[in-house]
Every structure is written in structure tokens, then in C-alpha cells.
Design a protein around this motif. Structure first.
Motif, short mmCIF file in Angstrom:
data_model
loop_
_atom_site.label_atom_id
_atom_site.label_comp_id
_atom_site.label_asym_id
_atom_site.label_seq_id
_atom_site.Cartn_x
_atom_site.Cartn_y
_atom_site.Cartn_z
N TYR A 195 -58.69 47.96 -36.50
CA TYR A 195 -59.36 49.27 -36.40
C TYR A 195 -60.60 49.17 -35.51
N GLN B 188 -58.64 45.88 -40.79
CA GLN B 188 -59.97 46.38 -40.49
C GLN B 188 -60.42 45.93 -39.10
N GLY C 121 -62.68 57.82 -39.22
CA GLY C 121 -61.67 56.81 -39.55
C GLY C 121 -62.10 55.84 -40.63
N GLN C 122 -63.39 55.51 -40.66
CA GLN C 122 -63.87 54.56 -41.66
C GLN C 122 -63.74 55.12 -43.07
N ILE D 256 -53.32 52.99 -37.72
CA ILE D 256 -54.70 52.51 -37.57
C ILE D 256 -55.31 52.99 -36.26
N GLN E 194 -61.09 50.84 -31.44
CA GLN E 194 -62.08 51.87 -31.14
C GLN E 194 -62.70 51.70 -29.76
N ALA F 106 -58.69 55.15 -35.68
CA ALA F 106 -59.76 54.62 -34.83
C ALA F 106 -60.11 55.56 -33.70
N PHE G 173 -59.80 54.73 -43.72
CA PHE G 173 -59.18 53.41 -43.60
C PHE G 173 -58.90 52.72 -44.94
#
Length: 750
Positions: A238, A235, A274-275, A263, A242, A267, A278
Motif C-alpha cells: 500500500y 501494508q 485508504g489508510q 490495495i 502510493q 492507495a 486498509f
């Protein structure tokens, strides 16, 4: 301290020279010298150059402020429950620093510029420790090693040698603080020290590695650390991928790692979705789930939550077989977020509306989905939301077969569920739905057993928290739990498992103490501070004043509560200073001195309430005012901010809401001896106001707080629905468990 005139002398001569010695000694505060048997090592007399006199005086003030930052102006700095550690920390701040001042000032081979820089460095270290310790960023127990390391770095630096070899064998907590002074930025080994620090941080605090890489992306260790930490904290990878900075470019340039590549793709996706993808990283990378599958449900709260739950059940089944899915923590985090935002927040917010309206949002959910709504919002879900809505609907949709429900869930988070059910008095009902009563006993035996094999202490806290309710409602089952605890204690003693022995020894005493006829003295048996009382003297500083800090937040509820809070103080006994735009000060005018500092609930959308809290904290630090009473007035989602800003000197902490294990653990990490009062429900003015009035009156009149009679008197003033949701310190078995475990094992990271 810089005009020391103590010389070795015999005990018999001490009284004769004491007056002259004290007159000529540089002492920050009145305190007796250490007991002398024959000879005392002391600092010879010296007079600093006038050009550096101000630097010495600044160090003196910084020493005094740090020593007083535990709420007591003495020679001991209370940084832990161990007296020797506290004495050593105080000795480092006073004696070791004094000697370092003397050696720097009197060294004839050191040039004037370096003397000034090294003396300034002492102040930088002392101030950083004082501020960082208050915020939980520095372990002040390392002070002796920090000062010693700084001294060695000075020796290397003045010889034009690299300080890197000095710090290489030392732990991160020592190294970071010891080389903090700006003087070392010109050292030939400073670049090497940054790389060494990065490696030490990644080992000591791996979760902070990406943040450190952001400021040092050109480190030769960057690529290898990114690869390792990507699999531990996908996480975080990620989040950092970004950005548009050197670290994100370095992450994007790693092409030979499939996980990192996946990942980065999420991102950098154009639709910024993406969230949503993920949490399913493991399934996507293995081809079991596609982006299209997620796109089909991500805009529907129920369907997306359903996919999250389905994936969590699969991950928990794999975990039981020893296979940990990539990004499982992120999945759990997203589940928790959605459970809170999409379901619990709405039904909590509608607590005054009819059930048909209030619980409309959870009607489409399955029993398994409702289970996760409950367990993942423990401490956030209101009592009525649980008992009137989530729990009965879950059981109805499970066909009133609790045993089958747990099997379908692979018993995921079952300890948390049992603890929660016990807390909300639904455990008896839940267990009654089992088709085989022997399965009930097996479940509770499993609930208590093998805690030494679990990660951290959260499961142990769940067991501890559940017992009081089980003892009151299911006495036969409580007897079995006590028997199982004794069995597990004997097993761990036989195998020599120290963690298990500590856990079950503590649980044994906690369980026994639930029966008042046993007369268990938890303070003596578990070697922890008193849990049934806290003295006035423990809350007062050296001047006899109790300092309280109240945290308010700038939502509409916070503004209303703040106005009511100010109106409850009787002008005959209290005076309110409203002159500051960011906070108010309430002081007693009769009885014992009590000062209450409360930030104003300013516009939260503009961050003004946060600025007010920071400004108040800065003021308290600057004036050496160390709160021993901390009061949180706000919704549960504000609680982490209060804990971040609360002073480590806090000894009594009132939380208007309960956040379960994480909240309790966070408070005790800040102040390990704190007495914690929390509520399982939304805070109610009809309950909170009588509590504050009673507490402040006890403090103003100099009374010790004895919790059992205090709670009886409190109930007499606030005997309204919801009072039973408030938990006094002596019944907060989870907090007692954590305190006792840390005391028994010496562990701080649990």
C-alpha cells in the motif's frame, strides 16, 4: 600490517628476536603475539610503494578503529557472547586484512590502479562494518567470511571474470558487505550481483524487499517478488503503491492479482482515505464489508475504534481455527495506534486533572474495547491511567465477570493482559471475579503452557515478567505456575523440542530464584553475564574512562529536564563544556575520569534535536569514544529513536519509560549484555535526579555497581510515590529471559 618482518621461528628464539621484531613490525597497538608452540605463520617483510603508503596507513587506522569499537583496544572484537566468534572476528580484522594488504601490494602481475582500488576497498569494508554494526545494520560476526569473500572477488575481478559466481552461494550478510567497494561497479557481473543480492535479501530480510525493489525496479525478479511480498506485507505494498516512481508503476500494472488490485485502488483513492480502509482489507475483498460501511464511521474516533475491535475479535476467532486474515497485522497496528492516540495519550496527558475530566474520553467504550486499549498500549499507559481508569471501568462494564470477558475476546492477547495485570497489581482482583475457581487454575496453567508453539518469544517474556508479582501477591498460584513449568519442561525434554526445553529450563530457574532461600546463581545456571552487579572495569575503556551518552528531546519537557540536568553537577567535582552548539560535555575533575556527552534538546519540529544526536554520534565514532552508559530522557514515544542511535558498546541502559517486550528486545539486539533500568510510569525528576547523582558518584569514585545495595540506597534518596514503578536489572525478568534464551540457543532473531 604492511612492514611485517616476522618469519617462522622456534619458541626458544622468540625472546632473542622479540625487540628487533617489534621494532620492524607494523603493529597498531601493543599486544602480545599468539602463543607459539613450534612454528608461527607470519607475513614476510615488505615495503609498500610510496604512492600507496597513505592507503596502507588508512587501512591501519580503520583496523584499529574497528577493533576498538567494542570499547576495548585489543585484538578481540566482541560481537557476540561466544568467545570463539569474537576471536575470529578480531583475527579477520587484523590478520586476514594484513595478509590481504600484503598480497595486493606484492603481487607483481597486478597493475598499480587495481592495487590502489582494492586497497581502498578494504577501508570501505572496515568503515562500513564499524558504522553499520553500531547501528545494528551489520552482523560483525560475519567478518571472517566477508574478508574471505572480498579476496575471492578480487581474484575474479582481476582476471576479468564475473564476481557473480563467487557470491551466489554466500549469505546476504556476507555478500552485501564484500561487494560494497566501488571497484566492483565496473565488473562485468555487477548487474547480475544486484539481482542476486535482491533475491538473497528477500530470503534473509523479506520485510526489506520493497525498499530494495525501489532502487532496483527493473530487476527481472521484480514482478514475482511483488506478488509474493504483497501477501506477506500488504501494508508495505500500500505504501509503495502510493508513490509516483517506477516501482509504483510496476505495482499498478499487475492486473491479475485481486489482492494487489484492491490495495492499489485504496492507495490511489482520490480522498486519500485508504489508510482507514486498509485494516479491513480481508473483509472488503470477501464482500463482508463495504467502503460505505467504513465511511460511515471513520470520522468518529469511538465508532471507528469499535469497528476495529469488532474486526479484531473476528480475526482472532479465525486465527484460533488456523485461518489467518489478510492484513491482520495492519489491523492490529491501526488498533494500537488509535488506542494510543485517541484514548491513552489524552488520559496520560491529563494525569494531574480530576478523574471525571481525565477519563472522559474512555467513558463510551465497551469492556472489550477497554481491554484492547489496555493490552495494546502496554509500556505506554501510565500506572494511574490503568489502575484508576481503564481497568476499573472495564471490569464494571464487564459486570465484574473476568472469565466471560476473556471468552468474548476469544482469549486474544490474554498472556499480555495477565502479565500487565500482574505488573499493575490487579491480577488478584481480576481472577477473583471468575465464577468457577477451577477456571482460574486452568487459565494460569494455559498461561504457562505450550510456549514452544508460539511465534517468537514475546509470550515467554510475558510469563517471565509476571512471576515476581504473582509470587508476592498470590503465592499459591505462584506455586502452581512453578509446577506447570516443570511439567512443560519434562514434556519438551521427552519430545525433544529444543525451543521448548530452552524456554522452560530458563523459566524454571527464574521462578526458583524469586525465592531468596533457594540461592539460585542465575549467572552460573543460565550461563549469562552477571545480573546483580556490573563492575567499574566493565564500564571503563582501556584508558580507564567511563563514557556516558544522554539523549534529550526538544519538546518543552525535554528543555526543562535538560536545564535541571546540567544544574545537578557539583562544580567541585565536574566541569561542563558548553562550547558546542549541538551538545555539551560533562567531565569529572576529581576521582576517576568520567565523560558524559548529552545532545542539546533543540527544536524538534525542525528536526534539530535529531540532527544534534546524529552529529554527536558522528563525533563519538570519529574520536573512537564508545559509550558504555546510555541514558534516555524523554517520553516513551521517543524511546525507539534512542535505541536506534545508542551504541552497541552500551552495558548499562536507563530508559525513563518502559516499552514492554519490544523495547527490551530492541535494546538487547543492540547490546546483548546490557543491564536495563526502566519505569512503568512517566519518569519523575524527583526519582531520576537521585538515580543520576548516585550513579555518577559511583562511577567517579570507581565503585562497582552492585544493584541490590545500590537500589536500597537509591530508594533512601528517592522514596516518593512512583518509585515502585522503577525496575532494577535483576528484577527485569523479561530481559534476563531473552538473554538466557539467546545464549542457550544461539539464536539472534527471535
Amino acid at each position: 600490517m604492511y612492514i611485517k618482518k616476522f618469519i617462522p621461528f622456534l619458541l626458544l628464539l622468540l625472546l632473542a628476536v622479540q625487540a628487533d621484531a617489534q621494532r620492524r613490525s607494523k603493529r597498531k597497538k601493543k599486544r602480545e603475539p599468539a602463543p607459539v608452540v613450534a612454528v608461527v605463520e607470519t607475513i614476510p617483510a615488505y615495503t609498500p610503494a610510496m604512492i600507496r603508503l597513505k592507503l596502507h596507513e588508512t587501512i591501519d587506522a580503520d583496523q584499529k578503529a574497528l577493533l576498538a569499537s567494542d570499547g576495548k583496544e585489543d585484538a578481540v572484537l566482541k560481537v557476540s557472547a561466544d568467545e570463539q566468534t569474537n576471536a575470529a572476528a578480531g583475527d579477520a580484522v587484523a590478520k586476514q586484512v594484513d595478509w590481504l594488504q600484503y598480497r595486493i601490494e606484492t603481487d607483481p602481475t597486478m597493475d598499480q590502479r587495481l592495487k590502489a582500488n582494492y586497497l581502498s576497498g578494504i577501508s570501505e569494508i572496515l568503515r562500513y562494518v564499524k558504522t553499520g554494526w553500531r547501528r545494528g545494520e551489520v552482523d560483525a560476526a560475519y567478518l571472517p567470511q566477508i574478508i574471505a569473500a572480498y579476496k575471492k572477488c578480487i581474484e575474479a575481478d582481476r582476471g576479468r571474470q564475473s564476481i557473480a559466481p563467487v557470491i551466489r552461494p554466500l549469505p546476504y550478510d556476507v555478500v552485501y558487505t564484500a561487494i560494497l567497494p566501488r571497484v566492483f561497479k565496473d565488473n562485468t557481473g555487477y548487474k547480475d550481483t544486484k539481482d542476486i543480492l535482491l533475491l538473497k535479501l528477500s530470503e534473509r530480510y523479506p520485510q526489506k524487499t520493497f525498499a530494495a525493489l525501489r532502487t532496483n525496479p527493473e530487476s527481472p525478479h521484480a514482478d514475482s517478488l511483488i506478488r509474493v511480498m504483497a501477501h506477506k506485507y500488504p501494508q508495505q505494498l500500500y505504501d509503495y503503491a502510493q508513490a509516483n516512481n517506477k516501482l509504483s508503476y510496476k505495482i499498478q500494472n499487475i492486473e491479475d492479482d485481486a489482492l494487489i488490485k484492491s490495495i492499489v485502488g485504496m492507495a490511489r483513492s482520490d480522498n486519500k482515505s485508504g489508510q482507514f480502509y486498509f485494516p479491513f482489507l480481508d473483509l472488503i475483498s470477501s464482500g463482508k464489508l463495504t467502503i460505505g460501511d467504513i465511511d460511515a464511521v471513520k470520522d468518529n474516533p469511538v465508532k471507528y475504534f469499535r469497528l476495529l475491535v469488532k474486526t479484531q475479535i473476528e480475526y482472532s476467532k479465525r486465527a484460533a481455527a488456523g485461518d489467518t486474515a489478510i492484513g491482520y497485522r495492519s489491523l492490529l497496528g491501526k488498533l494500537e495506534q488509535k488506542a494510543k492516540d485517541e484514548f491513552v495519550a489524552p488520559i496520560n496527558g491529563l494525569h494531574e486533572r480530576p478523574d471525571a475530566i481525565r477519563f472522559r474520553a474512555i467513558q463510551p467504550l465497551t469492556a472489550e474495547e477497554l481491554y484492547y486499549v489496555a493490552v495494546l498500549t502496554n509500556g505506554l499507559i501510565y500506572t494511574s491511567s490503568y489502575t484508576n481508569g481503564v481497568y476499573p471501568l472495564m471490569m464494571r462494564k464487564a459486570g465484574n465477570k473476568g472469565d466471560e470477558l476473556l471468552k468474548n475476546l476469544n482469549f486474544d492477547h490474554y498472556r499480555k493482559f495477565i502479565s500487565q495485570a500482574a505488573s499493575y497489581n490487579t491480577l488478584k482482583n481480576f481472577l477473583s471475579t471468575f465464577s468457577d475457581k477451577e477456571d482460574t487454575k486452568k487459565l494460569m496453567t494455559s498461561f504457562v503452557s505450550n510456549l514452544e508453539k508460539t511465534e517468537g518469544l514475546e509470550d515467554g517474556v510475558d510469563v517471565a515478567d509476571s512471576y515476581a508479582s504473582v509470587y508476592e501477591t498470590l503465592p499459591e498460584l505462584a506455586g502452581q505456575m512453578l509446577k506447570d513449568v516443570k511439567t512443560n519442561l519434562a514434556r519438551n525434554r521427552q519430545t525433544g523440542n529444543k525451543k521448548g526445553e530452552a524456554i522452560y529450563n530458563i523459566l524454571n530457574y527464574l521462578f526458583l530464584s524469586a525465592d531468596s532461600s533457594n540461592r539460585i546463581d542465575l549467572t552460573r545456571e543460565l550461563r549469562i553475564p552477571p545480573v546483580y552487579d556490573i563492575s567499574f572495569n566493565a564500564l571503563a575503556n582501556d584508558k580507564g574512562t567511563v563514557i556516558s551518552q544522554v539523549f534529550f528531546y526538544g519538546d518543552q519537557d525535554g528543555r526543562n529536564i535538560f536545564n535541571g540536568f546540567l544544574n545537578m553537577f557539583n562544580p567541585a567535582n565536574w566541569k561542563i563544556d558548553r562550547s558546542n552548539k549541538q551538545w555539551v560535555v560533562i567531565k569529572s575533575t576529581r576521582g576517576n575520569p568520567v565523560s558524559i556527552y548529552a545532545n542539546r534538546p533543540l527544536n524538534e519540529l525542525k528536526g534539530e534535536d535529531d540532527k544534534a544526536q546524529r552529529a554527536l554520534n558522528a563525533y563519538l565514532e570519529e574520536h573512537d569514544l564508545f559509550p558504555t552508559v546510555t541514558i534516555h530522557r524523554g517520553h516513551s514515544y521517543y524511546a525507539p529513536t534512542t535505541i536506534d542511535y545508542m551504541a552497541p558498546s552500551s552495558k548499562l541502559v536507563f530508559m525513563g519509560s518502559c516499552g514492554g517486550f519490544n523495547l527490551i528486545d530492541s535494546i538487547l539486539r543492540k547490546s546483548e549484555d546490557a543491564h536495563i533500568i526502566a519505569s512503568k510510569q512517566i519518569g519523575k525528576t524527583a526519582i531520576n535526579k537521585p538515580f543520576f547523582l548516585l550513579l555518577t558518584e559511583k562511577l567517579r569514585t570507581g565503585k562497582d555497581i552492585e544493584w541490590i545495595p545500590f537500589w536500597k540506597e537509591f530508594k533512601g534518596r528517592a522514596n516518593v510515590p512512583g518509585f515502585e514503578d522503577y525496575i532494577p536489572p535483576y528484577k527485569n525478568l523479561g530481559a534476563i529471559f531473552i538473554k538466557a534464551y539467546k545464549k542457550e540457543t544461539g539464536e539472534t532473531d527471535i
